[in-house]
Design a protein around this motif. Structure first.
Motif, short mmCIF file in Angstrom:
data_model
loop_
_atom_site.label_atom_id
_atom_site.label_comp_id
_atom_site.label_asym_id
_atom_site.label_seq_id
_atom_site.Cartn_x
_atom_site.Cartn_y
_atom_site.Cartn_z
N LEU A 15 -5.97 18.20 5.46
CA LEU A 15 -6.43 16.91 4.99
C LEU A 15 -6.75 16.92 3.51
N SER A 16 -7.26 18.04 3.00
CA SER A 16 -7.59 18.10 1.59
C SER A 16 -6.35 18.06 0.72
N ALA A 17 -5.21 18.45 1.33
CA ALA A 17 -3.97 18.47 0.56
C ALA A 17 -3.07 17.29 0.86
N SER A 18 -3.49 16.40 1.76
CA SER A 18 -2.62 15.30 2.18
C SER A 18 -2.53 14.23 1.11
N ALA A 19 -1.47 13.42 1.20
CA ALA A 19 -1.30 12.24 0.33
C ALA A 19 -1.52 12.63 -1.13
N GLN A 20 -0.52 13.25 -1.69
CA GLN A 20 -0.59 13.76 -3.07
C GLN A 20 -1.25 12.76 -4.00
N GLY A 21 -2.26 13.18 -4.69
CA GLY A 21 -3.01 12.28 -5.58
C GLY A 21 -4.40 11.98 -5.06
N TYR A 22 -4.63 12.21 -3.77
CA TYR A 22 -5.96 12.04 -3.18
C TYR A 22 -6.64 13.42 -3.13
N ARG A 23 -7.87 13.48 -3.57
CA ARG A 23 -8.64 14.72 -3.50
C ARG A 23 -9.89 14.44 -2.67
N PHE A 24 -9.98 15.09 -1.53
CA PHE A 24 -11.07 14.81 -0.59
C PHE A 24 -12.11 15.93 -0.60
N ILE A 264 -5.32 3.04 4.89
CA ILE A 264 -6.02 2.35 3.81
C ILE A 264 -5.79 0.85 3.94
N ASN A 265 -6.58 0.09 3.20
CA ASN A 265 -6.56 -1.37 3.31
C ASN A 265 -6.39 -2.00 1.92
N PRO A 266 -5.20 -1.83 1.30
CA PRO A 266 -5.02 -2.25 -0.08
C PRO A 266 -5.05 -3.77 -0.24
N THR A 267 -5.45 -4.21 -1.43
CA THR A 267 -5.28 -5.62 -1.77
C THR A 267 -3.78 -5.89 -1.85
N GLU A 268 -3.39 -7.15 -1.73
CA GLU A 268 -1.97 -7.51 -1.81
C GLU A 268 -1.38 -7.09 -3.16
N LYS A 269 -2.17 -7.26 -4.20
CA LYS A 269 -1.72 -6.91 -5.55
C LYS A 269 -1.46 -5.41 -5.66
N ALA A 270 -2.26 -4.61 -4.98
CA ALA A 270 -2.16 -3.15 -5.11
C ALA A 270 -1.24 -2.52 -4.07
N MET A 271 -0.73 -3.32 -3.14
CA MET A 271 -0.03 -2.77 -1.98
C MET A 271 1.13 -1.86 -2.35
N GLU A 272 2.02 -2.31 -3.21
CA GLU A 272 3.23 -1.54 -3.51
C GLU A 272 2.89 -0.17 -4.09
N GLU A 273 1.99 -0.16 -5.06
CA GLU A 273 1.60 1.10 -5.67
C GLU A 273 0.80 1.95 -4.68
N ALA A 274 -0.03 1.30 -3.88
CA ALA A 274 -0.89 2.03 -2.95
C ALA A 274 -0.08 2.86 -1.98
N LEU A 275 1.06 2.34 -1.54
CA LEU A 275 1.84 3.03 -0.52
C LEU A 275 2.66 4.19 -1.07
N THR A 276 2.57 4.43 -2.37
CA THR A 276 3.13 5.66 -2.92
C THR A 276 2.14 6.82 -2.77
N PHE A 277 0.88 6.48 -2.54
CA PHE A 277 -0.20 7.45 -2.33
C PHE A 277 -0.35 8.43 -3.50
N LYS A 278 -0.03 7.96 -4.71
CA LYS A 278 -0.17 8.83 -5.88
C LYS A 278 -1.61 8.91 -6.35
N LYS A 279 -2.39 7.88 -6.00
CA LYS A 279 -3.81 7.89 -6.35
C LYS A 279 -4.51 6.85 -5.48
#
Length: 369
Positions: A15-24, A264-279
């Motif tokens: 989990l700590s390494a999942s979704a590149q760009g997320y640091r848990f 995750i529950n992105p805003t509509e504006k952020a949806m496209e970028e959010a689903l790249t999971f870069k951050k």
């Protein structure tokens, strides 16, 4: 116990390494048994709740057990067909259910260890209830049409369950002792009356027990209704105190991406970028009105039950809930686990089951518990 601790350690690394760009970073991580696979069945309600009960056994010092989900599913089919008949065919034949369904089945018939009853009586290395469900449906509808449950009906029901799930043993030997399913459950020492379901919907009074109108609540059970912030407070305080949760909610959203180990529950504006999971992205701010709107416009649906075992936070301080799924340990790169964001959980929870002692005293008082 070593197997459980190894599973927790592997999940933590994954989990700590999942979704590149997320640091848990861990907040709390409670003990859980290894991830299983419900395969081609609609039995998440049982896998999520039995996993929860296995964690309760760990929490209370009773040791690690691998309990048979299918011994519970077997009794659920019997309970469900009885309900369907008495409702004159107006009940549910869906494979889906809620956490209380597992407890209700255990109350009637106990439970078996997995090694005694794996629930696969057919030629397969995994669970598959497609054909079984069709036969169960035919039996149920035939009895309603006849307005009678004959001795042959009961024999056929037991025979179908025996053929597909295996014959349930009248007694069995386990670590040198002989048990029935009922005495085995009693020996485990958990009190089913200690477990309650919590929800949060504003169309019914808070601090009362309400029936939530979702198809999987075919038993018409009542749950304690709390304001959203208090529902979340129960979750947080329970996890921090070492308890875990059997969680039911909506997993049909774009932001629920099991393969990436995130919900995750992105805003509509952020949806496209959010689903790249870069951050981590901007997520919807969910209050009671937003949550209620999702329920009433049917975008928040009753889809799936999983087992919440802890909490982490990302590099921005956002809280996520560590969640054990039942799609197998190889279903994603995070060992079958995912992290659900606070916004996602606030919006998409239908209900959850927890030990009543995990509920803060001031909230218990409001509920009369």
């Amino acid at each position: 116990m070593k197997k459980t601790l190894l599973t927790i350690a592997l999940a933590a690394c994954a989990l700590s390494a999942s979704a590149q760009g997320y640091r848990f970073t861990d907040i709390v991580r409670n003990a859980a048994t290894p991830v299983k696979d419900q395969a081609r069945t609609g039995t998440c309600w049982c896998f999520g709740t039995v996993s929860f009960l296995e964690s309760e056994l760990l929490r209370t010092g009773k040791g690690e057990y691998d309990l048979s989900e299918m011994s519970v599913v077997r009794q659920k089919y019997i309970n469900q067909l009885n309900d369907y008949y008495l409702r004159r065919g107006q009940g549910s034949l869906s494979p889906g259910s809620l956490p209380h369904t597992a407890l209700n089945a255990i109350r009637v018939a106990g439970i078996l260890p997995e090694e005694v009853y794996n629930g696969i009586g057919y030629d397969s290395d995994h669970h598959d209830h497609g054909e079984l469900g069709r036969y169960i449906g035919s039996l149920a509808k035939t009895a309603v049409d006849a307005k009678k449950r004959s001795p042959e009906y009961y024999e056929m029901l037991e025979s179908v369950l025996d053929i597909y799930l295996g014959e349930k043993p009248a007694s069995f030997s386990y670590y040198g002792r002989t048990y029935t399913a009922e005495s085995f459950w009693k020996n485990l020492g958990l009190n089913l009356d200690d477990y309650v379901e919590i929800t949060s919907f504003s169309h019914k009074p808070f601090y009362t027990a309400i029936e939530v109108e979702v198809p999987d609540n075919w038993e018409h059970e009542r749950m304690y209704n709390l304001p959203l912030d208090e529902m979340m407070d129960v979750m947080d305080k329970a996890l921090l105190a070492g308890y875990t949760i059997s969680w039911d909610g909506d997993v049909s959203e774009k932001g629920f991406v099991h393969k990436s180990g995130l919900a995750i529950n992105p805003t509509e504006k952020a949806m496209e970028e959010a689903l790249t999971f870069k951050k981590p992205c901007e997520e919807i701010k969910v209050d009671q009105a937003v949550r209620q709107a999702g329920y009433e416009n049917f975008t928040t649906t009753d889809d799936h039950i999983m087992h919440v075992t802890g909490m982490v936070k990302d590099q921005n301080g956002t809280i996520y809930y560590i969640t054990k799924n039942s799609w197998g340990p190889d279903s994603n790169s995070t060992g079958g686990y995912l992290n659900m964001s606070e916004s996602f959980v606030r919006a998409k929870t239908i209900c959850f089951m927890v030990h009543k002692n995990a509920i803060p005293k001031e909230i218990r008082a409001k509920l009369g518990l």
